[in-house]
Design an enzyme around this catalytic site. Structure first.
Site, PDB file in Angstrom:
ATOM      1  CG  ASP A  45      -1.746   1.115   1.314  1.00  0.00           C
ATOM      2  OD1 ASP A  45      -2.654   1.160   0.580  1.00  0.00           O
ATOM      3  OD2 ASP A  45      -1.587   1.870   2.274  1.00  0.00           O
ATOM      4  CD  GLU A  94      -2.210   2.720  -3.519  1.00  0.00           C
ATOM      5  OE1 GLU A  94      -3.383   3.318  -3.662  1.00  0.00           O
ATOM      6  OE2 GLU A  94      -1.850   2.513  -2.333  1.00  0.00           O
TER       7      GLU A  94
END
Length: 538
Positions: A237, A273
């Site tokens: 993330d 990401e």
């Protein structure tokens, strides 16, 4: 009926419903397609991934919140669709519905189940040849995490003017504390004047100092914990925020963490990401971790959606695919692209394409012909809707059935009211050979029949590229296929007889509603918004 009995019944029904593969005829619950080939699935890091928000997916115990047992109960559906990889959004203990604020890295959130449930999920996934990737949130923790609480308590106990001593409280070094408000992402320590901490996303998610060696040791232990439980990979993330948009520093963090995980498991997979432009994404491949989400391809205005709705053309997609191949491989020759249409942070693709089913099918077809690992957000395969800009409204309950609400979750608190899908639920779409769901299923089947789609080196057939029509070849381990695109809203005739594709035969295709693609005397007749795969006869 016991749950195990229900599972067997569902499996029997699905098995009868889903044999076969492109004009989607249904006879006595059997969907049949032209040009079905043998499956050729390879056990490597190339996968078709399904993104699941556990909270909204399937509820096994009737409390309105999805859980791990619910995911287990729906693994037959995941397999039926042709997915062989799952990405679970955060599952660790948290105080929020989204769970991106971790309280305990070595835990399962109580609302989702427990470690035993997770072990069972891993086992059941692996039985089906499905690899399991979980969200790994290392940019920040929850403000209630013991590390942060202890650090703040220590700072509150200092005498005025006294500097912190990391030998007394190492946790102060775990976060980015400062004696002044560096910028708007810094917040005052509660109950204390003169000390601030960085929280790039939210005051309740303080950023970790990933340059701190003790933090890295802690996170290595976290990786050990999950890898030992059988996790096959991590979705990293907020990788662009480890040090705010410092590509060099962030690439180093990924290189360290991926290297550690790969040492534990040589087949370990990592997808990160990096919500940024193409050039930045390419730089992150310098970490030598396999995948970065392709934000240039995805999103409402990405190349896939743009070509699907006709604002860009097939030749534009071909040029972009060649750019990905060149730019990404220059940084990591073993890269695996990670294209997608939308994810949990975005307006759903059905909204972006104004619920136009033909365009949604075209977008799905384009995605499934991409190199690498396509990621499909749960519900995308049935055209689920979102509403507005609130994240909760992008993560609503999976629409399994209009009539049978068993297992249906409630929407996250705060989601907009009245979000209504323009398309039928899963159970109805399964019965319709021309549904969006069955289009996805056929497209994924083509990937599973033709490993060249994911792995092949792309070459452009320039003589066949003109506006909304385009052609490429993909070559992998000496095997070559051709992919021909007609992204126009009208039928097209493409003369392959005078090209290097001469002599190839139809291997499979995607059309909107069962229309046929034919090849005769070198002329390929393609309906509107269709894709055809060719290969030399064997």
């Amino acid at each position: 009926m016991r749950k195990t009995g229900c599972l067997l019944l569902v499996l029997v029904l699905l098995t009868g419903l889903c044999s076969g593969c492109a004009d989607g005829k249904i006879t006595k619950n059997k969907i049949s397609y032209d040009y079905e080939q043998e499956l050729h699935i390879i056990d490597d890091n190339y996968r078709n991934y399904y993104e699941i928000f556990v909270y909204s997916f399937y509820d096994s115990d009737g409390n309105g919140i999805g859980d791990l047992q619910g995911v287990i109960q729906k693994l037959d559906y995941v397999e039926y669709m042709g997915f062989n990889g799952i990405w679970l959004m955060p599952i660790m203990q948290s105080n929020t519905y989204h769970k991106y604020d971790v309280l305990d890295y070595k835990s399962i959130d109580r609302s989702y189940g427990n470690i035993e449930d997770f072990k069972q999920l891993v086992e059941e996934c692996h039985k089906r040849g499905i690899r399991l990737v979980i969200d790994m949130v290392i940019n920040h923790t929850a403000s209630g995490h013991p590390w942060f609480k202890e650090a703040c308590d220590y700072l509150r106990g200092l005498e005025k003017g006294q500097e912190p001593d990391l030998t007394e409280c190492p946790y102060v070094g775990y976060y980015n504390f400062a004696k002044e408000k560096v910028n708007n992402t810094y917040y005052p320590v509660s109950g204390l004047q003169g000390w601030y901490y960085e929280g790039s996303f939210w005051s309740e998610m303080p950023d970790l100092n990933l340059n701190n060696e003790e933090v890295r040791k802690e996170l290595e232990e976290v990786a050990d914990f999950w890898i030992d439980l059988g996790v096959d990979g991590f979705r990293m993330d907020a990788a662009a925020h480890f040090t705010e948009y410092d590509n060099g520093a962030n690439t180093e963090v990924l290189k360290w963490f991926f290297g550690y995980c790969k040492e534990k498991n040589p087949d370990f997979y990592m997808v990160s990401e990096v919500w940024a432009g193409l050039s930045s994404i390419a730089q992150y491949y310098g970490s030598q971790s396999q995948s970065m989400f392709n934000f240039d391809a995805g999103q409402a205005e990405g190349i896939l959606a743009s070509v699907a709705k006709g604002s860009k053309k097939a030749v534009d997609l071909v040029e972009r695919m060649l750019t990905y191949q060149t730019e990404f491989s220059a940084q990591n020759e073993n890269y695996i692209d990670a294209p997608f249409l939308t994810n949990h942070d975005m307006v759903r693709i059905s909204n972006a394409l104004a619920n136009k089913e033909d365009n949604l099918k075209m977008a799905a077809g384009l995605l499934m012909m991409m190199n690498g690992n396509p990621f499909v957000y749960y519900g995308e395969e049935i055209g689920m809707a979102s509403k507005g800009t609130k994240d909760e409204s992008k993560r609503i309950a999976m629409f399994w059935s209009e009539k049978n609400t068993e297992g249906m979750t409630r929407n996250p608190s705060g989601a907009d009211l009245g979000i209504k899908s323009a398309f039928a639920a899963v159970d109805e779409q399964e019965k319709d050979g021309h549904s969006l769901l069955n289009y996805y299923r056929r497209a994924i089947r083509l990937r599973n029949e033709n490993p060249e789609i994911a792995r092949g080196t792309i070459a452009k057939i320039a003589s066949l590229c003109n506006g909304h029509q385009a052609a490429i070849t993909k070559t992998w381990e000496g095997s070559t296929i051709a992919i021909i695109y007609n992204t126009a809203a009208e039928d097209a005739e493409i003369n392959i007889g005078a090209s290097e594709l001469e002599g190839m035969e139809i291997r499979g295709y995607l059309t909107l509603n069962g229309e046929k693609i034919t090849l005769k005397n070198g002329i390929l007749k393609m309906p509107a918004k269709s894709i055809c795969i060719l290969k030399q006869g064997e």
